[in-house]
Write a protein that holds these residues in place. Sequence first.
Motif, PDB file in Angstrom:
ATOM      1  N   UNK A  69      -5.404  -3.458   1.986  1.00  0.00           N
ATOM      2  CA  UNK A  69      -5.927  -2.292   3.009  1.00  0.00           C
ATOM      3  C   UNK A  69      -7.499  -3.498   3.435  1.00  0.00           C
ATOM      4  N   UNK A  70      -7.918  -3.587   4.502  1.00  0.00           N
ATOM      5  CA  UNK A  70      -8.401  -3.918   4.843  1.00  0.00           C
ATOM      6  C   UNK A  70     -10.217  -3.642   4.502  1.00  0.00           C
ATOM      7  N   UNK A  71     -10.070  -2.920   3.809  1.00  0.00           N
ATOM      8  CA  UNK A  71     -11.584  -1.609   3.253  1.00  0.00           C
ATOM      9  C   UNK A  71     -11.379  -2.978   1.947  1.00  0.00           C
ATOM     10  N   UNK A  72     -10.353  -3.687   1.006  1.00  0.00           N
ATOM     11  CA  UNK A  72     -10.490  -4.171   0.338  1.00  0.00           C
ATOM     12  C   UNK A  72     -10.768  -5.518   0.389  1.00  0.00           C
ATOM     13  N   UNK A  73     -10.394  -6.205   1.748  1.00  0.00           N
ATOM     14  CA  UNK A  73     -10.888  -7.456   2.068  1.00  0.00           C
ATOM     15  C   UNK A  73     -11.820  -7.709   2.242  1.00  0.00           C
TER      16      UNK A  73
END
Length: 455
Positions: free
Chosen positions: A142-146
């Motif tokens: 997930x991009x939010x984790x990145x």
Amino acid sequence: MADAAPTPDAFDFEVGTLIVGGGACGMVAALAAHEAGQEVLVIEADPVPQGSTALSAGLIPAAGTAFQRDAGIEDDPDRFAADIQAKAHSENDPALVDALARGSAPVVEWLAETHGLPFSVVTDFDYPGHSRRRMHGLPSRAGRELIDTLRATAEAAGIDVICDRRAETLFHEGTRITGVAMRRPDGGVETVGCAKLVLACNGFGGNRDMVARHMPQIEDALWFGHDGNRGEAVDWADALGARTRHLGAYQGHGNVAHPHGILITWATITEGGVQVNRNGDRFWNEAQGYSEAARSVLAQPGGEAWTLFDSRIAGIARQFEDFRNAEAQGAVVTADTPEALAEALGLPPAAVARALSDRPGAGEDAFGRDWTGVASLAPPYCGVRVTGALFHTQGGLETDGTGRVLHEDGSVFPNLFAAGGAACGVSGKGDSGYLSGNGLLAAVVLGRAAGAAEV
């Protein structure tokens, strides 16, 4: 509207390297600049840095990494560059393609080894256009984790990040940028002088007038990107006499759960799923990719389609947080028979049964999709109603491959850099050249180069 102006008599404060935008590109640029010993400030228009990165799967394609070698995947930059150009019909600047392809592995490994980001390769399905499995992501996919991890890493390094500040005016003396005016939430304006400016401020998908002007074929699509993408970089380019390129290029997505507004991973297609319209009929070669799917889906009655797959594919898709969220919100329907699935989705039963089973064992079907080596679908079956969306614009300021912005006369601005959504990527002229992960590829590779550069 963003503009440019002569240098004021004084600035409210000054910094060495100023970065506009706190998404993945901005944070990577900040880490690289800090590592190079520069005084760094990141300004972000949102209350919390996130950008388009948070809306994506956060996957970065990279060729020849240690992660690939550990997974038994043989890959190299030349193969990656060839894949990029093949997808984009050789419409890209070869120097930029080469810079991104060769810079991909070093950046991913730098983020992992120096900053502790726990990357791994997606090894259980292929992405359209990639001849090797080279998509690298964090555990949640997930991009939010990145972006959250990059932000925490920057803050731990002592990098200053000021939010709720939208850059409006670039100050300059000829081609040298001297500072920026930025607006506070209370309407007040602050000015900051800088020795170097990095534009990491996204594209213009949230500016409907710009979208209609540069990409009318997608202007009616659902806007699924970040609303902060208002096109300031393009306005600044016009005001400064900077080159822009491929402003008609965009990343679409034809697999957005509707009305839930959740991206459904394209693994639902590459592993053997299909798309049908409200008549239950397939209507295109889904293997072309999810960006191309946007226009194909939007061209169907009601601008909608249904993605059909099975429980085996759903198991693969669950590695993505977005897919798990879609299931939790009831967007994904499961049934034991084609007829039951059709009834749950409101589609003609006979047509759905045909779409799930009518495919050659090998070779191409009537749409040109090659089914060689693709497993047949088996019960339980799954389906999700989807629509087409504009996710991100891919054109922007033209750079020299190190992030330096080019002037109309071909010279470089000495201290102006652009990367990520602000810069022209490697997706060709329209939508057909989008290779999965290209946006983040350009963000992290050019972001690191821009941040580390001396002026």
